[in-house]
Design an enzyme around this catalytic site. Structure first.
Site, mmCIF file in Angstrom:
data_model
loop_
_atom_site.group_PDB
_atom_site.id
_atom_site.type_symbol
_atom_site.label_atom_id
_atom_site.label_comp_id
_atom_site.label_asym_id
_atom_site.label_seq_id
_atom_site.Cartn_x
_atom_site.Cartn_y
_atom_site.Cartn_z
ATOM 1 N N HIS A 150 3.158 -10.840 6.869
ATOM 2 C CA HIS A 150 3.067 -9.445 6.420
ATOM 3 C C HIS A 150 4.456 -8.800 6.357
ATOM 4 O O HIS A 150 4.627 -7.618 6.675
ATOM 5 C CB HIS A 150 2.146 -8.646 7.346
ATOM 6 C CG HIS A 150 1.363 -7.575 6.639
ATOM 7 N ND1 HIS A 150 0.107 -7.785 6.135
ATOM 8 C CD2 HIS A 150 1.656 -6.284 6.340
ATOM 9 C CE1 HIS A 150 -0.346 -6.674 5.575
ATOM 10 N NE2 HIS A 150 0.578 -5.746 5.673
ATOM 11 N N ASP A 180 4.602 -15.806 1.145
ATOM 12 C CA ASP A 180 4.879 -14.375 1.127
ATOM 13 C C ASP A 180 5.717 -14.050 2.355
ATOM 14 O O ASP A 180 5.561 -14.688 3.389
ATOM 15 C CB ASP A 180 3.548 -13.608 1.171
ATOM 16 C CG ASP A 180 3.729 -12.121 1.414
ATOM 17 O OD1 ASP A 180 3.984 -11.398 0.435
ATOM 18 O OD2 ASP A 180 3.613 -11.684 2.577
ATOM 19 N N GLY A 204 0.796 -1.212 0.000
ATOM 20 C CA GLY A 204 0.000 0.000 0.000
ATOM 21 C C GLY A 204 0.832 1.267 0.000
ATOM 22 O O GLY A 204 2.045 1.250 0.242
ATOM 23 N N LYS A 225 -4.712 -14.346 2.994
ATOM 24 C CA LYS A 225 -3.308 -14.003 3.194
ATOM 25 C C LYS A 225 -3.067 -13.649 4.663
ATOM 26 O O LYS A 225 -3.847 -12.901 5.257
ATOM 27 C CB LYS A 225 -2.936 -12.817 2.305
ATOM 28 C CG LYS A 225 -1.497 -12.339 2.396
ATOM 29 C CD LYS A 225 -1.261 -11.252 1.359
ATOM 30 C CE LYS A 225 0.165 -10.698 1.427
ATOM 31 N NZ LYS A 225 0.346 -9.802 2.594
#
Length: 426
Positions: free
Chosen positions: A321, A352, A104, A297
């Site tokens: 994250h 991730d 973001g 996620k």
């Protein structure tokens, strides 16, 4: 018959040929130098937001240490001259097992960040997970993908009609899947941002999916029309930032400095952007609200992975994250190993957090990932060279993955397994 040149040799050839003409890559090919040079290009606020982590940064260190605990075992005289890096994940064909993760507030790094990232992803031929906290409306970013598949990240708002509106827009502009981020119902403790007093969303950066959404704008206008005894303090600088976004939004909403609506939009976003009360029963309602594949996620525990599958999701993105939410959390790679062992070979698992190189992707795939998401490195490429920087970062990672497969005798992704790895000595 001449063997096909793989992406590894192709990328090497381009770099070395340009080198004979005195040209060096504008984006470094190693992760450490990429990060160093990107930092010099970024503002303090941009670096804090992109590179910072939760607490003392232990989770970010864990992500890298987890990769260091595994060693790749090359194999010789295997006779394999071509590799197939292609695969399919949640119905989306991939030329390589790599997607660009949603990040973001990219406008902290470069104006029109989402469009640049989309253009770079399209040039490299990999999907981009459009950020719910992007700085351009999803429709504009989707157009920049130029036919390359993309997914849409969803933060589950406290306003259910807004959830439906965002999902409907993603469907309408061609998203191939919805990715629900579960681990950010609240922001983690991020000292780098806190020490600067810097939250981009409070300054109107990273809320373009909202300010381009009819349901959100209805809520913002209702709020603007309602007298409030103790309004949230939003600075003139924040309003000016919002006004500068007018080119990316239809109509004249951001053009009137005296209007209370820009302030109300920021306040509305801060109130409703993510839902701390999200639970598995509410998540399961999404299956009836979209025909698109659904991935979640932020999962790190095998029991949560099971609950997600019971809720009807099509894939799980194992992620902490990027170490930005909980300090001293488990590494995503370690969680991947546990979840794959618990669920077996069938469920779709992506990794991730912590991916920096093609060798990292190789290790993750060998340990059970179906594909990987690349986060910070593509933002560093964005900082250095815009869309072309994103493209170069992706092509470098794919090239190293291809060469690593070649040097371990791996002809296809289906051939990757833990047998190609060994644990590092204690």
């Amino acid at each position: 018959m001449t063997a096909r040149i793989g992406p590894g040799r192709l990328r090497q050839g381009i770099v070395y040929r340009e080198g004979t003409l005195g040209s060096r890559p504008s984006v470094p090919t190693d992760a450490a130098e990429l990060e160093r040079r990107a930092r010099r290009r970024m503002s303090r606020a941009a670096w804090a937001y992109v590179a910072g982590g939760a607490g003392e940064g232990a989770t970010m260190r864990h992500n890298r240490e987890a990769f260091d605990r595994w060693r790749i075992v090359p194999r010789m005289a295997h006779g394999i001259v071509e590799r197939d890096l292609s695969t399919e994940v949640a119905g989306t064909p991939l030329r390589a097992p790599l997607l660009l993760a949603p990040v973001g507030a990219g406008a902290l790094v470069r104006r029109d960040s989402d469009v640049h990232i989309a253009q770079g992803a399209a040039a490299a031929g990999v999907p981009y997970v459009l950020s719910n906290q992007g700085c351009s409306p999803m429709e504009r970013t989707a157009a920049a993908m130029a036919g390359t598949p993309f997914w849409f990240q969803l933060y589950w708002s406290t306003d259910e009609p807004l959830v439906d509106s965002l999902v409907g827009r993603a469907e309408a502009c061609g998203a191939r899947a919805i990715v629900v981020t579960l681990d950010t119902t609240l922001l983690g403790w991020r000292p780098q941002d806190l020490n600067l007093g810097s939250l981009p969303f409070a300054r109107g950066q990273g809320i373009a999916q909202y300010t381009s959404d009819p349901r959100f704008m209805q809520l913002a206008r209702e709020r603007a029309a309602t007298p409030r005894t103790a309004p949230t303090r939003v600075t003139l600088g924040a309003i000016r930032t919002l006004l500068s976004m007018s080119r990316e939004h239809p109509g004249g909403f951001w053009r009137n400095l005296r209007s209370p609506e820009p302030r109300a939009a920021v306040e509305t976003f801060l109130d409703i952007y993510s839902n701390p009360g999200l639970d598995w029963s509410r998540l399961s309602t999404l299956r009836a609200r979209t025909a698109l594949p659904i991935l979640v996620k932020g999962v790190l525990h095998p029991d949560d992975a099971r609950r997600a599958l019971e809720a009807g999701v099509d894939g799980i993105i194992v992620s902490n994250h990027g170490g930005r939410q909980v300090d001293n959390a488990i590494a995503s790679l370690d969680a991947l190993v546990s979840i794959r062992a618990a669920l077996g070979p069938s469920p779709t698992l992506l990794l991730d957090s912590g991916i920096r190189t093609g060798a990292d992707v190789f290790v993750a795939l060998a340990l059970g990932a179906n594909a990987c998401l690349l986060g910070r490195p593509h933002i560093y490429g964005l900082a250095l060279a815009g869309a072309d920087g994103v493209r170069q970062v992706v092509e470098n990672v794919v090239a190293e993955l291809d060469l690593t497969m070649a040097l371990t005798g791996t002809a296809s992704l289906s051939s990757l397994s833990p047998s190609l790895l060994t644990p590092a000595p204690h």
